[in-house]
Design a protein around this motif. Structure first.
Motif, PDB file in Angstrom:
ATOM      1  N   GLU A   1       0.852  -1.189   0.000  1.00 34.56           N
ATOM      2  CA  GLU A   1       0.000   0.000   0.000  1.00 34.56           C
ATOM      3  C   GLU A   1       0.890   1.242   0.000  1.00 34.56           C
ATOM      4  O   GLU A   1       1.520   1.564   1.013  1.00 34.56           O
ATOM      5  CB  GLU A   1      -0.913   0.002   1.226  1.00 34.56           C
ATOM      6  CG  GLU A   1      -1.832  -1.191   1.319  1.00 34.56           C
ATOM      7  CD  GLU A   1      -2.896  -1.211   0.219  1.00 34.56           C
ATOM      8  OE1 GLU A   1      -3.139  -0.140  -0.385  1.00 34.56           O
ATOM      9  OE2 GLU A   1      -3.470  -2.293  -0.021  1.00 34.56           O
ATOM     10  N   ARG A   2       0.925   1.903  -1.114  1.00 37.33           N
ATOM     11  CA  ARG A   2       1.794   3.064  -1.273  1.00 37.33           C
ATOM     12  C   ARG A   2       1.476   4.176  -0.276  1.00 37.33           C
ATOM     13  O   ARG A   2       2.364   4.939   0.125  1.00 37.33           O
ATOM     14  CB  ARG A   2       1.668   3.562  -2.727  1.00 37.33           C
ATOM     15  CG  ARG A   2       2.292   4.869  -3.058  1.00 37.33           C
ATOM     16  CD  ARG A   2       3.791   4.862  -2.820  1.00 37.33           C
ATOM     17  NE  ARG A   2       4.277   6.215  -2.943  1.00 37.33           N
ATOM     18  CZ  ARG A   2       4.167   7.142  -1.999  1.00 37.33           C
ATOM     19  NH1 ARG A   2       3.606   6.833  -0.834  1.00 37.33           N
ATOM     20  NH2 ARG A   2       4.628   8.351  -2.192  1.00 37.33           N
ATOM     21  N   SER A   3       0.234   4.266   0.190  1.00 35.64           N
ATOM     22  CA  SER A   3      -0.176   5.334   1.105  1.00 35.64           C
ATOM     23  C   SER A   3       0.077   4.997   2.566  1.00 35.64           C
ATOM     24  O   SER A   3      -0.260   5.792   3.450  1.00 35.64           O
ATOM     25  CB  SER A   3      -1.661   5.641   0.915  1.00 35.64           C
ATOM     26  OG  SER A   3      -2.448   4.486   1.209  1.00 35.64           O
ATOM     27  N   ALA A   4       0.683   3.838   2.845  1.00 33.05           N
ATOM     28  CA  ALA A   4       0.853   3.395   4.233  1.00 33.05           C
ATOM     29  C   ALA A   4       1.908   4.198   4.979  1.00 33.05           C
ATOM     30  O   ALA A   4       1.929   4.198   6.207  1.00 33.05           O
ATOM     31  CB  ALA A   4       1.208   1.910   4.268  1.00 33.05           C
ATOM     32  N   TRP A   5       2.785   4.892   4.269  1.00 28.18           N
ATOM     33  CA  TRP A   5       3.816   5.706   4.911  1.00 28.18           C
ATOM     34  C   TRP A   5       4.101   6.925   4.054  1.00 28.18           C
ATOM     35  O   TRP A   5       3.776   6.963   2.864  1.00 28.18           O
ATOM     36  CB  TRP A   5       5.093   4.894   5.145  1.00 28.18           C
ATOM     37  CG  TRP A   5       5.942   4.670   3.913  1.00 28.18           C
ATOM     38  CD1 TRP A   5       7.051   5.366   3.537  1.00 28.18           C
ATOM     39  CD2 TRP A   5       5.749   3.676   2.892  1.00 28.18           C
ATOM     40  NE1 TRP A   5       7.566   4.887   2.359  1.00 28.18           N
ATOM     41  CE2 TRP A   5       6.787   3.834   1.951  1.00 28.18           C
ATOM     42  CE3 TRP A   5       4.799   2.661   2.695  1.00 28.18           C
ATOM     43  CZ2 TRP A   5       6.898   3.028   0.813  1.00 28.18           C
ATOM     44  CZ3 TRP A   5       4.913   1.854   1.564  1.00 28.18           C
ATOM     45  CH2 TRP A   5       5.947   2.039   0.650  1.00 28.18           C
TER      46      TRP A   5
ATOM     47  N   PRO B   1       2.420  -1.343   9.202  1.00 31.62           N
ATOM     48  CA  PRO B   1       2.026  -2.363   8.217  1.00 31.62           C
ATOM     49  C   PRO B   1       1.949  -1.698   6.842  1.00 31.62           C
ATOM     50  O   PRO B   1       1.279  -0.675   6.678  1.00 31.62           O
ATOM     51  CB  PRO B   1       0.633  -2.793   8.692  1.00 31.62           C
ATOM     52  CG  PRO B   1       0.543  -2.340  10.114  1.00 31.62           C
ATOM     53  CD  PRO B   1       1.370  -1.109  10.213  1.00 31.62           C
ATOM     54  N   ILE B   2       2.635  -2.264   5.870  1.00 30.34           N
ATOM     55  CA  ILE B   2       2.666  -1.627   4.547  1.00 30.34           C
ATOM     56  C   ILE B   2       2.163  -2.545   3.441  1.00 30.34           C
ATOM     57  O   ILE B   2       2.029  -2.088   2.288  1.00 30.34           O
ATOM     58  CB  ILE B   2       4.075  -1.134   4.173  1.00 30.34           C
ATOM     59  CG1 ILE B   2       5.060  -2.316   4.052  1.00 30.34           C
ATOM     60  CG2 ILE B   2       4.566  -0.096   5.167  1.00 30.34           C
ATOM     61  CD1 ILE B   2       6.384  -1.939   3.402  1.00 30.34           C
ATOM     62  N   GLY B   3       1.885  -3.799   3.730  1.00 27.03           N
ATOM     63  CA  GLY B   3       1.448  -4.675   2.652  1.00 27.03           C
ATOM     64  C   GLY B   3       1.123  -6.075   3.132  1.00 27.03           C
ATOM     65  O   GLY B   3       1.224  -6.396   4.324  1.00 27.03           O
ATOM     66  N   THR B   4       0.744  -6.912   2.181  1.00 22.72           N
ATOM     67  CA  THR B   4       0.273  -8.260   2.470  1.00 22.72           C
ATOM     68  C   THR B   4       0.848  -9.247   1.459  1.00 22.72           C
ATOM     69  O   THR B   4       1.033  -8.907   0.288  1.00 22.72           O
ATOM     70  CB  THR B   4      -1.268  -8.307   2.400  1.00 22.72           C
ATOM     71  OG1 THR B   4      -1.813  -7.273   3.240  1.00 22.72           O
ATOM     72  CG2 THR B   4      -1.796  -9.650   2.869  1.00 22.72           C
ATOM     73  N   VAL B   5       1.108 -10.455   1.919  1.00 19.85           N
ATOM     74  CA  VAL B   5       1.540 -11.525   1.027  1.00 19.85           C
ATOM     75  C   VAL B   5       0.317 -12.106   0.325  1.00 19.85           C
ATOM     76  O   VAL B   5      -0.710 -12.380   0.958  1.00 19.85           O
ATOM     77  CB  VAL B   5       2.281 -12.622   1.819  1.00 19.85           C
ATOM     78  CG1 VAL B   5       2.663 -13.777   0.891  1.00 19.85           C
ATOM     79  CG2 VAL B   5       3.526 -12.049   2.495  1.00 19.85           C
TER      80      VAL B   5
END
Length: 334
Positions: free
Chosen positions: A262-266, A321-325
């Motif tokens: 998720e590009r908007s996570a940080w 948290p920035i993403g998921t597998v």
């Protein structure tokens, strides 16, 4: 009659330099160190408590960030860059660093510069809990100019075999925790140097100059990552260096898995926006070259995200948290 000194190698000055850094090197030593400063080599004992210890080794350099240090005459963070690149690679295998050596090649000795570099190596080793066992300062007149230098290092670590992250342990639904990097660290400087000339480096930026911000030393992750490995069941660890997130995250995934980030996570630090703007660099190329504000990734099960993030934050690192597998391959941004 020709002498070694006539060829540009001052052995007496080299010996004097070695003596001048001795105390800073020895200050990093623990009871585990075997040997003495100035010997041909030094060793370390393997810490107790391991049932099946695995020795890990890694080596790296600082790249062309050294040229920026020469241009700005500031060498105080170069050693931290060097140590970080090596020991944080060990951390990505769950290993604890137990010894480090450095190699400094110079065109001519410069006491202030060389002591600053080796001193920063020693300081970073101390921060990483890793003895600086020794090193080499080599004079290369005629190969390197008088103001030029290059530096490399090697680190040795130890890890319990059962605690080495296994790509087969990463599962769909696992969460990627991004650990903050507020600066460029030491990757992508060939591109940076093509974008910023001396005048651009001197421009004001965020209360300093552009050059000073670019020269900020690397974040050191190894201690915090070791604490996370101790605290939670880690499935994957990623040191984000050259190649950025797209080039490094897939290295810890088995076939058939990818990640969605998720590009908007940080918030991407401002220095990266400046690089992209001045160099007309696409977002895709930026993410494939730089860390873009995420210097390390920890992959855990969903129910361990909060615990892992709390450990990282307790060690002074912002983490999100920035993403998921997911099923698939590679890294997808959205």
């Amino acid at each position: 009659m020709s002498r070694y000194a006539d060829a540009g190698v001052d052995v007496a000055a080299s010996d004097e330099f070695a003596s001048s850094i001795a105390e800073r090197v020895r200050a990093t030593w623990k009871d585990s160190v075997v040997g003495s400063f100035g010997s041909f080599a030094a060793g370390v004992t393997i810490p107790s408590g391991y049932r099946e210890p695995v020795i890990m080794m890694t080596t790296d350099g600082v790249g062309t960030k050294t040229e920026l240090a020469v241009a700005l005459g500031d060498y105080r963070g170069i050693g931290r860059d060097l140590v970080s690149m090596c020991v944080d690679d060990l951390a990505a295998l769950g290993a604890t660093p137990i010894g480090f050596t450095d190699y400094l090649a110079v065109g001519a000795l410069d006491k202030a510069r060389d002591e600053a570099i080796v001193g920063s190596v020693a300081e970073a080793c101390g921060n990483a809990g890793c003895p600086l066992l020794g090193g080499e300062t080599a004079l290369h007149p005629g190969v390197l100019g008088p103001s030029q230098f290059d530096v490399a290092g090697a680190a040795i670590g130890v890890v319990e075999r059962s605690r080495i992250p296994d790509p087969n342990g990463v599962e769909v639904g696992d969460v990627l925790i991004g650990v903050s990097s507020p600066n460029v660290r030491s990757n992508g400087f060939s591109l940076i140097r093509s974008i910023f000339d001396a005048d651009a480096l001197a421009e004001p930026f965020e209360g300093r100059t552009v050059g000073e911000v670019l020269l900020d030393p690397s974040v050191l992750y190894v201690v915090a990552i070791g604490a996370v490995v101790d605290a939670v069941g880690v499935h994957g660890l990623v040191h984000v260096t050259g190649g950025g997130l797209p080039g490094n995250v897939p290295r810890v995934l088995r076939d058939g898995l990818g990640v969605v980030i998720e590009r908007s996570a940080w918030d991407v630090p401002a220095i990266f926006h400046l690089i992209a703007e001045r160099g007309d660099v696409t977002e895709k190329d930026m993410f494939e070259t730089f860390n873009m504000g995420i210097g390390f990734v920890v992959i855990v099960e969903l129910d361990q995200v909060d615990d892992a993030a709390s450990v990282l934050e307790a060690h002074g690192h912002e983490a999100w948290p920035i993403g998921t597998v997911v099923e698939g391959s590679g890294v997808t941004f959205r």
